[in-house]
Every structure is written in structure tokens, then in C-alpha cells.
Design a protein around this motif. Structure first.
Motif, mmCIF file in Angstrom:
data_model
loop_
_atom_site.group_PDB
_atom_site.id
_atom_site.type_symbol
_atom_site.label_atom_id
_atom_site.label_comp_id
_atom_site.label_asym_id
_atom_site.label_seq_id
_atom_site.Cartn_x
_atom_site.Cartn_y
_atom_site.Cartn_z
ATOM 1 N N ASN A 1 0.820 -1.205 0.000
ATOM 2 C CA ASN A 1 0.000 0.000 0.000
ATOM 3 C C ASN A 1 0.856 1.259 0.000
ATOM 4 O O ASN A 1 0.544 2.226 -0.697
ATOM 5 C CB ASN A 1 -0.931 0.000 1.217
ATOM 6 C CG ASN A 1 -1.875 -1.184 1.191
ATOM 7 O OD1 ASN A 1 -2.256 -1.649 0.133
ATOM 8 N ND2 ASN A 1 -2.237 -1.665 2.348
ATOM 9 N N TYR A 2 1.935 1.236 0.779
ATOM 10 C CA TYR A 2 2.814 2.397 0.831
ATOM 11 C C TYR A 2 3.523 2.613 -0.501
ATOM 12 O O TYR A 2 3.797 3.754 -0.883
ATOM 13 C CB TYR A 2 3.825 2.250 1.966
ATOM 14 C CG TYR A 2 3.160 2.225 3.318
ATOM 15 C CD1 TYR A 2 2.571 3.365 3.842
ATOM 16 C CD2 TYR A 2 3.102 1.052 4.063
ATOM 17 C CE1 TYR A 2 1.957 3.348 5.082
ATOM 18 C CE2 TYR A 2 2.488 1.021 5.302
ATOM 19 C CZ TYR A 2 1.915 2.175 5.806
ATOM 20 O OH TYR A 2 1.302 2.158 7.016
ATOM 21 N N LEU B 1 2.169 1.919 -3.428
ATOM 22 C CA LEU B 1 1.170 2.541 -4.292
ATOM 23 C C LEU B 1 1.058 4.038 -4.012
ATOM 24 O O LEU B 1 0.959 4.843 -4.941
ATOM 25 C CB LEU B 1 -0.205 1.879 -4.086
ATOM 26 C CG LEU B 1 -0.403 0.499 -4.691
ATOM 27 C CD1 LEU B 1 -1.753 -0.065 -4.263
ATOM 28 C CD2 LEU B 1 -0.316 0.559 -6.194
ATOM 29 N N ILE B 2 1.077 4.407 -2.736
ATOM 30 C CA ILE B 2 0.985 5.815 -2.376
ATOM 31 C C ILE B 2 2.190 6.575 -2.910
ATOM 32 O O ILE B 2 2.054 7.666 -3.487
ATOM 33 C CB ILE B 2 0.856 5.978 -0.847
ATOM 34 C CG1 ILE B 2 -0.502 5.441 -0.387
ATOM 35 C CG2 ILE B 2 1.024 7.426 -0.437
ATOM 36 C CD1 ILE B 2 -0.655 5.370 1.107
ATOM 37 N N ILE C 1 -3.979 6.181 -8.366
ATOM 38 C CA ILE C 1 -3.094 5.216 -7.708
ATOM 39 C C ILE C 1 -2.873 5.616 -6.256
ATOM 40 O O ILE C 1 -2.902 4.776 -5.347
ATOM 41 C CB ILE C 1 -1.756 5.101 -8.473
ATOM 42 C CG1 ILE C 1 -1.983 4.471 -9.843
ATOM 43 C CG2 ILE C 1 -0.744 4.282 -7.675
ATOM 44 C CD1 ILE C 1 -0.780 4.503 -10.747
ATOM 45 N N GLY D 1 -4.101 3.406 -2.864
ATOM 46 C CA GLY D 1 -3.213 3.071 -1.749
ATOM 47 C C GLY D 1 -3.765 3.553 -0.417
ATOM 48 O O GLY D 1 -3.734 2.831 0.586
ATOM 49 N N ARG E 1 -6.763 1.364 0.602
ATOM 50 C CA ARG E 1 -6.371 0.039 1.093
ATOM 51 C C ARG E 1 -5.821 0.093 2.508
ATOM 52 O O ARG E 1 -6.031 -0.821 3.297
ATOM 53 C CB ARG E 1 -5.353 -0.583 0.134
ATOM 54 C CG ARG E 1 -5.996 -1.009 -1.179
ATOM 55 C CD ARG E 1 -4.970 -1.524 -2.140
ATOM 56 N NE ARG E 1 -4.188 -2.589 -1.526
ATOM 57 C CZ ARG E 1 -3.784 -3.671 -2.137
ATOM 58 N NH1 ARG E 1 -4.085 -3.842 -3.395
ATOM 59 N NH2 ARG E 1 -3.069 -4.564 -1.510
ATOM 60 N N ILE E 2 -5.128 1.174 2.848
ATOM 61 C CA ILE E 2 -4.631 1.330 4.221
ATOM 62 C C ILE E 2 -5.786 1.606 5.169
ATOM 63 O O ILE E 2 -5.885 1.014 6.242
ATOM 64 C CB ILE E 2 -3.579 2.449 4.296
ATOM 65 C CG1 ILE E 2 -2.285 1.982 3.656
ATOM 66 C CG2 ILE E 2 -3.328 2.852 5.751
ATOM 67 C CD1 ILE E 2 -1.220 3.030 3.592
#
Length: 60
Positions: free
Chosen positions: A2-3, A5-6, A33, A37, A40-41
Motif C-alpha cells: 500500500n505504501y 502505491l501511495i 493510484i 493506496g 487500502r490502508i
């Protein structure tokens, strides 16, 4: 994941924003994107209301 993606989304969005001929599609893609992310977090973080219910159950 996730990180990553961020970070990728932020880099793409900043790159698209700083170019002379600003490409709106790349900027929107980078923001999408980034938001995926973040979503999702946040999906894995319990809400504050659920935590309060568990604390109240333990007190009784």
C-alpha cells in the motif's frame, strides 16, 4: 504494497504537475493510484466506534 502505491501515485502526480505541457491523464492516473493506496490502508484500520464498543464491553 500500500505504501508503494501511495509513493508511486504521488511521484506520478508530482511529475505530471511539474511538466511544461501538463498531461491531465497522467495526473489523474497518479491521483487514482494514490487514492487506491490510501483506501487500502484505511480499510484495515478499525473505526473508532468499534473500539469504543469493545472498551465498554470490558468495563461491564
Amino acid at each position: 504494497m500500500n505504501y508503494i502505491l501511495i509513493a508511486i501515485g504521488a511521484i506520478i502526480a508530482l511529475y505530471a504537475k511539474n511538466t511544461v505541457n501538463q498531461n491531465q491523464y497522467i495526473l489523474i492516473g497518479g491521483i487514482m493510484i494514490l487514492m487506491i493506496g490510501i483506501y487500502r490502508i484505511s480499510k484495515n484500520i478499525p473505526s473508532r466506534h468499534q473500539e469504543d464498543e469493545h472498551i465498554d464491553d470490558k468495563k461491564e
